[in-house]
Design an enzyme around this catalytic site. Structure first.
Site, short mmCIF file in Angstrom:
data_model
loop_
_atom_site.label_atom_id
_atom_site.label_comp_id
_atom_site.label_asym_id
_atom_site.label_seq_id
_atom_site.Cartn_x
_atom_site.Cartn_y
_atom_site.Cartn_z
N LYS A 97 -6.47 31.77 -41.46
CA LYS A 97 -7.16 32.42 -40.34
C LYS A 97 -7.14 33.94 -40.45
O LYS A 97 -6.13 34.53 -40.83
CB LYS A 97 -6.46 31.97 -39.04
CG LYS A 97 -7.05 32.50 -37.75
CD LYS A 97 -8.54 32.33 -37.61
CE LYS A 97 -9.01 30.91 -37.78
NZ LYS A 97 -10.50 30.81 -37.96
N GLY A 149 -8.82 23.23 -37.78
CA GLY A 149 -7.59 23.18 -38.56
C GLY A 149 -7.84 22.33 -39.80
O GLY A 149 -8.40 21.23 -39.69
N ALA A 150 -7.43 22.85 -40.95
CA ALA A 150 -7.84 22.23 -42.21
C ALA A 150 -7.53 20.74 -42.33
O ALA A 150 -8.43 19.94 -42.61
CB ALA A 150 -7.24 23.02 -43.37
N ASP A 164 -5.93 27.20 -45.21
CA ASP A 164 -7.18 26.43 -45.30
C ASP A 164 -7.54 26.11 -46.73
O ASP A 164 -8.25 25.14 -47.00
CB ASP A 164 -8.31 27.20 -44.62
CG ASP A 164 -8.12 27.14 -43.12
OD1 ASP A 164 -7.33 27.94 -42.60
OD2 ASP A 164 -8.73 26.25 -42.49
O1 MRU Z 1 -10.92 28.14 -37.71
P1 MRU Z 1 -9.79 27.16 -37.61
O2 MRU Z 1 -9.15 27.12 -36.25
O3 MRU Z 1 -10.16 25.81 -38.12
O4 MRU Z 1 -8.70 27.75 -38.59
C1 MRU Z 1 -7.49 27.10 -38.71
C2 MRU Z 1 -6.52 27.86 -39.51
O5 MRU Z 1 -6.79 28.89 -40.06
C3 MRU Z 1 -5.20 27.22 -39.66
O6 MRU Z 1 -4.20 28.19 -39.76
C4 MRU Z 1 -5.23 26.43 -40.95
O7 MRU Z 1 -6.24 25.44 -40.91
C5 MRU Z 1 -3.96 25.84 -41.23
S1 MRU Z 1 -3.66 24.41 -40.37
C6 MRU Z 1 -2.74 23.59 -41.50
#
Ligand code: MRU
Length: 374
Positions: free
Chosen positions: A264, A63-64, A253
């Site tokens: 995602k 998660g970012a 992200d």
């Molecule tokens: O591959 P990940 O689980 O790190 O991807 C996370 C996402 O795509 C979330 O939707 C994104 O980071 C938003 S969280 C604020």
């Protein structure tokens, strides 16, 4: 890396209903292990910056915003444990630590934002003693952690007003407490709406192939007693057509200067489905996710992940050996599908090249502050 006890009580701050994703401790950086949820609630302590880098790569932490804070803490840990005697000796070591953490995941811009913030801090305190530099960098990483939670809470308040008084919201992936230092971005908006008295039911996409929706979003919403229905990704269109979804809220992200949103894989499909069904599609993300240096979504680097994430499910092979696979971890949703971008400083609407610039203006890297709504 050490694995520890069951975390139910330790990691959930019940008074604030916040799931703690990560924490700075004297022993190292402690993470709830997101690869084990929801069947095992374990946490790991990373005792070196290399272990923090591995935790980011293997998605123990993901998660970012969480990746950004983790990187900040990883850098602080590397510096704290350095044997350098002088700032000049420490400087090349510091850059090497930043390089290792910067090579973990390419899409979430929060990672690079956090590294730059630590680099700025290092430059600012470089004239001090090594002991003081260490203290300053650890404090900076801890500030990032606290500020991220505050940003999410402010974002939640700004976004809550956009949701109906009563209705259903669809979300994709996990943009909750687990994707950040706590509270969450998209799920923070939902939490704030519920805290303000709204009756919100959440539909969570399972989010193939890594299943962040099924494993993580469903888990954390259930922990908070938020009514949740899990659907597989290919059900979203039919559920929207039945009139069951009033709004979509997702995280991001990286948001390009023109408002194109990397999130995602599968988010783009949801955005198009929402448009077709006249459902508003909102993106909730901190200012640190806005990348004004990237003009549009075509320039956002998209991480490709291992083919086994697609060919295997929970370690079991589900596709023929040797089949060709693509596994882009993210896609880009063009700005025309985005009804609004919710940040801790307010809500941006099209034209995004103007509204995002306006929101970011005045946010110096080390001084950004949430703006209370209203
Ligand atoms: O591959 P990940 O689980 O790190 O991807 C996370 C996402 O795509 C979330 O939707 C994104 O980071 C938003 S969280 C604020």
């Amino acid at each position: 890396m050490t694995f520890a006890r069951n975390i139910s009580d330790a990691i959930l701050d019940k008074s604030m209903s916040i799931i703690k994703t990560l924490e700075w401790t004297d022993a190292g950086v402690c993470f709830i292990d997101q690869t084990k949820l929801p069947t095992e609630e374990l946490y790991v302590t990373c005792k070196s910056y290399q272990e923090v880098a591995d935790a980011i790569k293997t998605m123990i932490v993901r998660g970012a915003p969480a990746i950004g804070v983790a990187a900040g803490m990883g850098i602080a840990l590397g510096v704290r444990d350095s044997k350098a005697q002088t700032a000049d000796e420490l400087a090349p070591e510091f850059e090497q630590i930043c390089k290792v953490l910067g090579a973990t995941r390419p899409t979430a811009v929060n990672l690079f934002w956090a590294i730059r913030r630590m680099q700025n801090k290092f430059a600012e305190v470089r004239g001090k003693s090594v002991a003081e530099i260490k203290r300053e960098l650890v404090a900076e990483a801890q500030r990032m952690h606290v500020e991220d939670i505050a940003a999410n809470e402010a974002m939640g308040k700004h976004g809550a007003v956009l949701l109906p008084a009563s209705g259903s919201v669809l979300t994709h992936c996990n943009a909750g407490a687990l994707c950040a230092a706590g509270y969450g971005t998209a799920l923070g908006v939902i939490r704030a709406a519920i805290e303000s008295g709204k009756k919100i039911h959440v539909f969570a996409d399972e989010t193939r192939p890594f299943l962040q929706g099924a494993r993580l979003t469903a888990w954390e919403l259930m922990k908070d007693n938020i009514p949740t229905t899990l659907i597989s990704d290919n059900m979203a269109g039919a559920i929207m057509r039945q009139g069951k979804i009033d709004a979509v809220v997702v995280g991001a992200d990286r948001i390009a200067a023109n408002g194109d949103v990397a999130n995602k894989i599968g988010t783009y499909t949801v955005a198009i489905l929402a448009k077709e069904h006249g459902i508003p599609f909102y993106v909730a993300a901190p200012i640190a996710t806005i990348d004004l240096a990237t003009p549009d979504g075509s320039k956002i680097p998209i991480e490709q992940r291992a083919s086994t994430e697609v060919t295997h499910l929970a370690g079991k092979q589900i596709a023929p050996e040797g089949v060709g696979v693509e596994n882009p971890a993210f896609d880009v949703t063009p700005n025309k599908y985005v009804a609004a971008i919710i940040t801790e400083r307010g809500v941006a609407r099209a034209p995004y090249d103007e509204s995002l610039r306006e929101l970011v203006r005045g946010c110096l890297d080390s001084q950004w502050k949430p703006v209370p709504p209203g």
